[in-house]
Design a protein around this motif. Sequence first.
Motif, PDB file in Angstrom:
ATOM      1  N   ASP A   1       0.835  -1.194   0.000  1.00 24.04           N
ATOM      2  CA  ASP A   1       0.000   0.000   0.000  1.00 24.04           C
ATOM      3  C   ASP A   1       0.877   1.254   0.000  1.00 24.04           C
ATOM      4  O   ASP A   1       1.414   1.652   1.017  1.00 24.04           O
ATOM      5  CB  ASP A   1      -0.890  -0.048   1.254  1.00 24.04           C
TER       6      ASP A   1
ATOM      7  N   ASP B   1      -0.439   4.088  -1.410  1.00 20.98           N
ATOM      8  CA  ASP B   1      -1.383   5.124  -1.834  1.00 20.98           C
ATOM      9  C   ASP B   1      -1.514   6.247  -0.806  1.00 20.98           C
ATOM     10  O   ASP B   1      -0.846   6.246   0.224  1.00 20.98           O
ATOM     11  CB  ASP B   1      -2.748   4.490  -2.148  1.00 20.98           C
TER      12      ASP B   1
ATOM     13  N   TYR C   1      -4.455   7.053   0.554  1.00 20.03           N
ATOM     14  CA  TYR C   1      -5.703   6.804   1.272  1.00 20.03           C
ATOM     15  C   TYR C   1      -5.379   6.192   2.632  1.00 20.03           C
ATOM     16  O   TYR C   1      -4.894   5.075   2.721  1.00 20.03           O
ATOM     17  CB  TYR C   1      -6.550   5.863   0.409  1.00 20.03           C
ATOM     18  N   ASN C   2      -5.618   6.929   3.687  1.00 21.21           N
ATOM     19  CA  ASN C   2      -5.172   6.508   5.019  1.00 21.21           C
ATOM     20  C   ASN C   2      -6.063   5.460   5.658  1.00 21.21           C
ATOM     21  O   ASN C   2      -5.641   4.768   6.578  1.00 21.21           O
ATOM     22  CB  ASN C   2      -5.070   7.713   5.952  1.00 21.21           C
TER      23      ASN C   2
ATOM     24  N   GLY D   1      -7.269   2.722   4.397  1.00 24.77           N
ATOM     25  CA  GLY D   1      -7.229   1.368   3.843  1.00 24.77           C
ATOM     26  C   GLY D   1      -6.374   1.305   2.595  1.00 24.77           C
ATOM     27  O   GLY D   1      -5.634   2.248   2.284  1.00 24.77           O
ATOM     28  N   SER D   2      -6.508   0.192   1.879  1.00 18.68           N
ATOM     29  CA  SER D   2      -5.707  -0.036   0.687  1.00 18.68           C
ATOM     30  C   SER D   2      -6.572   0.129  -0.555  1.00 18.68           C
ATOM     31  O   SER D   2      -7.560  -0.575  -0.743  1.00 18.68           O
ATOM     32  CB  SER D   2      -5.111  -1.445   0.747  1.00 18.68           C
TER      33      SER D   2
HETATM   34 CA   LIG Z   1      -3.568   3.330   2.138  1.00 21.54          CA
END
Ligand SMILES: [Ca+2]
Length: 434
Positions: A366, A368, A370-371, A373-374
Amino acid sequence: ISRKHIITMRSSEMGSKFVLSLLNIILYFLGNTLGYTPETNLGKCFEGTSEGYILLFDRSFVDCVRECKRRPRCQALRYDRRVLICMLYPTDQIPKRDISGCYQAFRWEFIHQFALEGKCEEHHTKCNLNETCSLNTTTMEPFCEILDCAERPSRFAPNTEMVHYVDSRVGARAKIQCKSFIESSGGTKCAVCTEQGEWKMDIQCKVPESILKDCTELFSKNNTLKSGHYNISPDRKVVKSAYCNMETEEGWTVVQRRIRKDGSLNFTRKWRDYKAGFGEATGNYWIGNDALHALTKSANTLRIQLTTFNGSTVQAEYSNLSVSDESANYAMTYGKYVKGSAGDALGGTGLQFRAKDMSFSTVDKDNDQYNDGSCARKMRGGWWYNKCSTSNLNGKNCEDGESCMTWQKTGNKPFPGHQDSVIMISTKNSNING
Ligand SMILES: [Ca+2]
């Protein structure tokens, strides 16, 4: 086995009892043909037992151990791997024997052996592919134990092929050689799987000059070449088989090909698959992030060709795609969106969906923005996810939804899927100002 032994069977297991009876009948007929009776066959695991045991059907071995652990009266268990039957004993008065296909253990044994199973389950994800979680018998702490070299040696030595191979256990030997069209140091070489879980081998396979960098170079050398799969070597280290699109006035190296009629290939894959590439150049594939990095080191044009579920074909073109190397998580950028009927989904409908300047993420890595989740798990692909994305061409092959091969400007749906996707790169006529 005598029926009177099954005295503590729960009503929920009556259906399974029927299955067992059916199994007995089948075994009876089989036995008549093969010369053994159902009693002696099924009975091996069930011999020498006392009354009052519990039979659990259709259980995995781990489930069987769990069941015994959570029932204080359970003092021993037997497990028949062939018929997936778990037996729990209220006594340890069962003769310990080693029968093939049948596992048995006393409470103290498996309490010790599997007591920290939960701990190992958590720890297990920290182990590499060639390791398994074991418990230290003294400290009872979980640790990763190397079992094998995980994969075949040819996977670790580019441009090689296997001559002789049995397995990948520590100590195993295999014979490999350079592929026939590669310049080699000659002959077959021995590879040994070491205790470090790595193949040790001494083989040099050099990419010959005759294999060109990419399809653009191939076409510029010979513009009568037809579209099809060719051997190329973008990094001069590994020879890749790739599909070359020679239908326009230049050669395009196809880096991703997903044609629905050519079958389904799973694109929800881990980091190492995206790194090395997967699939076949004759069908659907991803060329690999290492190759993508090498291909995009120089000026280029990126073309994305999509077929919607209505059957129309749309395109998007970008200048100077650049994918960094693995140490920078294959971060992607480009010059600009040039043109196309598909619209600019890499740029994103909002900054939070922009793929440009993002690192590559996969279901097991991960990277990304986006904190919570994945994005790769959410969108089922490997891509340059932000928070998450308006483009997802390595998603699933479906019509509607964020986990589909979406390109968000081609329809009215929030996440339109696509039938086909082809991503290709040309290193000719590049917009160096892009
Ligand atoms: Ca993430």
